[in-house]
Design a protein around this motif. Structure first.
Motif, PDB file in Angstrom:
ATOM      1  N   PHE A  88       0.823  -1.220   0.000  1.00 57.82           N
ATOM      2  CA  PHE A  88       0.000   0.000   0.000  1.00 57.82           C
ATOM      3  C   PHE A  88       0.853   1.264   0.000  1.00 57.82           C
ATOM      4  CE2 PHE A  88      -3.116  -2.973   2.005  1.00 57.82           C
ATOM      5  CZ  PHE A  88      -4.043  -2.930   0.971  1.00 57.82           C
ATOM      6  N   PHE A  89       2.009   1.174   0.643  1.00 61.33           N
ATOM      7  CA  PHE A  89       2.846   2.371   0.813  1.00 61.33           C
ATOM      8  C   PHE A  89       4.059   2.364  -0.126  1.00 61.33           C
ATOM      9  CE2 PHE A  89       0.808   1.302   4.877  1.00 61.33           C
ATOM     10  CZ  PHE A  89      -0.032   2.410   4.995  1.00 61.33           C
ATOM     11  N   GLY A  90       3.878   1.781  -1.296  1.00 56.01           N
ATOM     12  CA  GLY A  90       4.972   1.756  -2.271  1.00 56.01           C
ATOM     13  C   GLY A  90       5.730   0.434  -2.242  1.00 56.01           C
ATOM     14  N   THR A  91       6.904   0.454  -2.830  1.00 56.53           N
ATOM     15  CA  THR A  91       7.698  -0.765  -2.965  1.00 56.53           C
ATOM     16  C   THR A  91       8.669  -0.901  -1.798  1.00 56.53           C
ATOM     17  OG1 THR A  91       7.580  -0.548  -5.358  1.00 56.53           O
ATOM     18  CG2 THR A  91       9.246  -2.014  -4.513  1.00 56.53           C
ATOM     19  N   LYS A  92       8.731  -2.118  -1.263  1.00 55.69           N
ATOM     20  CA  LYS A  92       9.644  -2.407  -0.154  1.00 55.69           C
ATOM     21  C   LYS A  92      10.676  -3.425  -0.621  1.00 55.69           C
ATOM     22  CE  LYS A  92       8.934  -4.892   3.688  1.00 55.69           C
ATOM     23  NZ  LYS A  92       8.127  -5.552   4.678  1.00 55.69           N
ATOM     24  N   LYS A  93      11.927  -3.272  -0.189  1.00 50.69           N
ATOM     25  CA  LYS A  93      12.979  -4.216  -0.566  1.00 50.69           C
ATOM     26  C   LYS A  93      13.125  -5.282   0.517  1.00 50.69           C
ATOM     27  CE  LYS A  93      14.332  -2.407  -4.434  1.00 50.69           C
ATOM     28  NZ  LYS A  93      15.560  -1.775  -4.789  1.00 50.69           N
ATOM     29  N   GLU A  94      13.113  -6.530   0.074  1.00 52.76           N
ATOM     30  CA  GLU A  94      13.306  -7.655   0.998  1.00 52.76           C
ATOM     31  C   GLU A  94      14.699  -8.237   0.773  1.00 52.76           C
ATOM     32  OE1 GLU A  94      11.674 -12.078   0.839  1.00 52.76           O
ATOM     33  OE2 GLU A  94      10.074 -10.662   1.349  1.00 52.76           O
ATOM     34  N   PRO A  95      15.579  -8.172   1.770  1.00 51.69           N
ATOM     35  CA  PRO A  95      16.942  -8.704   1.594  1.00 51.69           C
ATOM     36  C   PRO A  95      16.922 -10.182   1.212  1.00 51.69           C
ATOM     37  CG  PRO A  95      16.772  -7.456   3.639  1.00 51.69           C
ATOM     38  CD  PRO A  95      15.373  -7.631   3.116  1.00 51.69           C
ATOM     39  N   VAL A  96      17.879 -10.571   0.367  1.00 51.08           N
ATOM     40  CA  VAL A  96      17.998 -11.957  -0.086  1.00 51.08           C
ATOM     41  C   VAL A  96      19.371 -12.489   0.320  1.00 51.08           C
ATOM     42  CG1 VAL A  96      18.134 -13.469  -2.112  1.00 51.08           C
ATOM     43  CG2 VAL A  96      16.424 -11.638  -2.027  1.00 51.08           C
ATOM     44  N   ASP A  97      19.380 -13.612   1.023  1.00 47.56           N
ATOM     45  CA  ASP A  97      20.632 -14.221   1.470  1.00 47.56           C
ATOM     46  C   ASP A  97      20.889 -15.486   0.646  1.00 47.56           C
ATOM     47  OD1 ASP A  97      22.822 -15.241   2.763  1.00 47.56           O
ATOM     48  OD2 ASP A  97      21.850 -15.533   4.705  1.00 47.56           O
ATOM     49  N   LEU A  98      21.626 -15.317  -0.454  1.00 50.63           N
ATOM     50  CA  LEU A  98      22.069 -16.487  -1.210  1.00 50.63           C
ATOM     51  C   LEU A  98      23.462 -16.874  -0.717  1.00 50.63           C
ATOM     52  CD1 LEU A  98      21.036 -15.717  -4.922  1.00 50.63           C
ATOM     53  CD2 LEU A  98      19.734 -16.862  -3.131  1.00 50.63           C
ATOM     54  N   ASP A  99      23.736 -18.159  -0.685  1.00 50.10           N
ATOM     55  CA  ASP A  99      25.041 -18.637  -0.234  1.00 50.10           C
ATOM     56  C   ASP A  99      25.733 -19.386  -1.367  1.00 50.10           C
ATOM     57  OD1 ASP A  99      24.875 -17.665   2.407  1.00 50.10           O
ATOM     58  OD2 ASP A  99      23.572 -19.335   2.963  1.00 50.10           O
ATOM     59  N   ALA A 100      26.865 -18.839  -1.810  1.00 52.63           N
ATOM     60  CA  ALA A 100      27.669 -19.508  -2.837  1.00 52.63           C
ATOM     61  C   ALA A 100      28.651 -20.453  -2.137  1.00 52.63           C
ATOM     62  CB  ALA A 100      28.433 -18.480  -3.655  1.00 52.63           C
ATOM     63  N   SER A 101      28.798 -21.651  -2.671  1.00 52.80           N
ATOM     64  CA  SER A 101      29.697 -22.639  -2.075  1.00 52.80           C
ATOM     65  C   SER A 101      30.425 -23.403  -3.169  1.00 52.80           C
ATOM     66  CB  SER A 101      28.913 -23.642  -1.214  1.00 52.80           C
ATOM     67  OG  SER A 101      28.117 -22.989  -0.264  1.00 52.80           O
ATOM     68  N   CYS A 102      31.523 -24.049  -2.770  1.00 58.58           N
ATOM     69  CA  CYS A 102      32.293 -24.895  -3.686  1.00 58.58           C
ATOM     70  C   CYS A 102      32.620 -26.198  -2.977  1.00 58.58           C
ATOM     71  CB  CYS A 102      33.581 -24.176  -4.097  1.00 58.58           C
ATOM     72  SG  CYS A 102      34.701 -25.206  -5.072  1.00 58.58           S
ATOM     73  N   ALA A 103      32.190 -27.308  -3.560  1.00 59.36           N
ATOM     74  CA  ALA A 103      32.494 -28.627  -3.002  1.00 59.36           C
ATOM     75  C   ALA A 103      33.585 -29.284  -3.854  1.00 59.36           C
ATOM     76  CB  ALA A 103      31.243 -29.500  -2.991  1.00 59.36           C
ATOM     77  N   VAL A 104      34.528 -29.918  -3.176  1.00 59.16           N
ATOM     78  CA  VAL A 104      35.667 -30.540  -3.850  1.00 59.16           C
ATOM     79  C   VAL A 104      35.532 -32.066  -3.772  1.00 59.16           C
ATOM     80  CG1 VAL A 104      38.193 -30.652  -3.956  1.00 59.16           C
ATOM     81  CG2 VAL A 104      37.073 -28.589  -3.062  1.00 59.16           C
ATOM     82  N   TYR A 105      35.791 -32.727  -4.913  1.00 55.22           N
ATOM     83  CA  TYR A 105      35.683 -34.190  -4.988  1.00 55.22           C
ATOM     84  C   TYR A 105      36.956 -34.749  -5.619  1.00 55.22           C
ATOM     85  CZ  TYR A 105      30.769 -32.729  -4.715  1.00 55.22           C
ATOM     86  OH  TYR A 105      29.599 -32.121  -4.362  1.00 55.22           O
ATOM     87  N   ASP A 106      37.272 -35.998  -5.252  1.00 53.08           N
ATOM     88  CA  ASP A 106      38.474 -36.616  -5.819  1.00 53.08           C
ATOM     89  C   ASP A 106      38.143 -37.373  -7.110  1.00 53.08           C
ATOM     90  OD1 ASP A 106      37.359 -39.073  -5.093  1.00 53.08           O
ATOM     91  OD2 ASP A 106      38.755 -39.429  -3.438  1.00 53.08           O
ATOM     92  N   GLU A 107      39.130 -38.081  -7.640  1.00 51.02           N
ATOM     93  CA  GLU A 107      38.988 -38.791  -8.920  1.00 51.02           C
ATOM     94  C   GLU A 107      37.861 -39.818  -8.886  1.00 51.02           C
ATOM     95  OE1 GLU A 107      42.048 -40.802 -12.164  1.00 51.02           O
ATOM     96  OE2 GLU A 107      42.649 -40.619 -10.062  1.00 51.02           O
ATOM     97  N   ASN A 108      37.612 -40.378  -7.683  1.00 50.28           N
ATOM     98  CA  ASN A 108      36.547 -41.376  -7.524  1.00 50.28           C
ATOM     99  C   ASN A 108      35.221 -40.756  -7.082  1.00 50.28           C
ATOM    100  OD1 ASN A 108      38.293 -43.617  -8.101  1.00 50.28           O
ATOM    101  ND2 ASN A 108      39.227 -43.255  -6.105  1.00 50.28           N
ATOM    102  N   LYS A 109      35.134 -39.425  -7.221  1.00 50.31           N
ATOM    103  CA  LYS A 109      33.920 -38.670  -6.907  1.00 50.31           C
ATOM    104  C   LYS A 109      33.581 -38.673  -5.417  1.00 50.31           C
ATOM    105  CE  LYS A 109      32.175 -39.506 -11.556  1.00 50.31           C
ATOM    106  NZ  LYS A 109      31.085 -39.978 -12.397  1.00 50.31           N
ATOM    107  N   ARG A 110      34.582 -38.931  -4.595  1.00 48.02           N
ATOM    108  CA  ARG A 110      34.377 -38.827  -3.146  1.00 48.02           C
ATOM    109  C   ARG A 110      34.506 -37.372  -2.727  1.00 48.02           C
ATOM    110  NH1 ARG A 110      37.638 -43.904  -2.412  1.00 48.02           N
ATOM    111  NH2 ARG A 110      39.398 -42.501  -2.636  1.00 48.02           N
TER     112      ARG A 110
END
Length: 202
Positions: A38-60
């Motif tokens: 009703f009172f215009g546009t409000k901004k809602e913060p967004v918390d995205l989390d970027a991550s990196c997972a490491v795996y070996d040759e056997n996909k472990r």
């Protein structure tokens, strides 16, 4: 000239001058959600989390770098820190979270690096106005050359999802390549996405 990646595209990590990328930054940029009231546009913060997972040759699974652990055990992968809001005033062109990789320092056992995003508060990707990933050479504060980029928002496939697999760096015959995955997953937690990548994307 940066490559505009499509989902499922595989690329060699070779620059325009023929040399290989060694220090890679994977930057994620996203915007806060706009809620009209009703009172215009409000901004809602967004918390995205970027991550990196490491795996070996056997996909472990052997390591994960995220907002909980900002450095890999071999010190080759580093996270810039947790961004809890996204861009509140429109796209500023800067990355909200950056994960850097020094390929020369990676443990010899590392064969796959899976990059992914989780929406920490469970905010639906369809509501996020913009989100993109870019791979570049340099540091989080100094971009030397943007190598590849792709838009990960405004895709109907992401509707109802709060996690997505961005892409996987993988080693073949001693050389690193990148596969732009760009698919949503049903995971609610970071640990679940680590398993999803292991089972479906390596």
């Amino acid at each position: 000239m940066a490559i505009n990646l499509e989902k499922g595209q595989r690329i060699n990590l070779e620059k325009s001058n023929g040399s290989k990328l060694q220090n890679i930054c994977v930057g994620i940029n996203w915007g806060a959600i706009e809620k009209k009231g009703f009172f215009g546009t409000k901004k809602e913060p967004v918390d995205l989390d970027a991550s990196c997972a490491v795996y070996d040759e056997n996909k472990r699974h052997i390591d994960t770098v995220s907002f909980r652990q900002l450095k890999s055990n071999d010190q080759a992968i580093r996270h810039s820190g947790d961004d809890l809001t996204g861009d509140l005033n429109g796209d500023d062109g800067l990355d909200n979270e950056v994960i850097t990789v020094d390929l020369t320092k990676l443990s010899p056992s590392a064969y796959y690096l899976g990059f992914f995003i989780n929406s920490f508060r469970g905010q639906d990707f369809k509501d996020i106005p913009f989100a993109s990933i870019r791979i570049y050479e340099g540091t989080p504060t100094r971009v030397q050359e943007v190598f590849a980029k792709y838009d990960i928002a405004n895709d109907k496939a992401f509707e109802g999802s709060v996690a997505m697999v961005l892409g996987v760096f993988y080693k073949r015959n001693g050389e690193w390549k990148f596969n732009a995955v760009g698919v949503p997953t049903a995971d609610k937690k970071l640990e679940q996405t680590v398993v999803t990548i292991q089972q479906n994307h390596l």
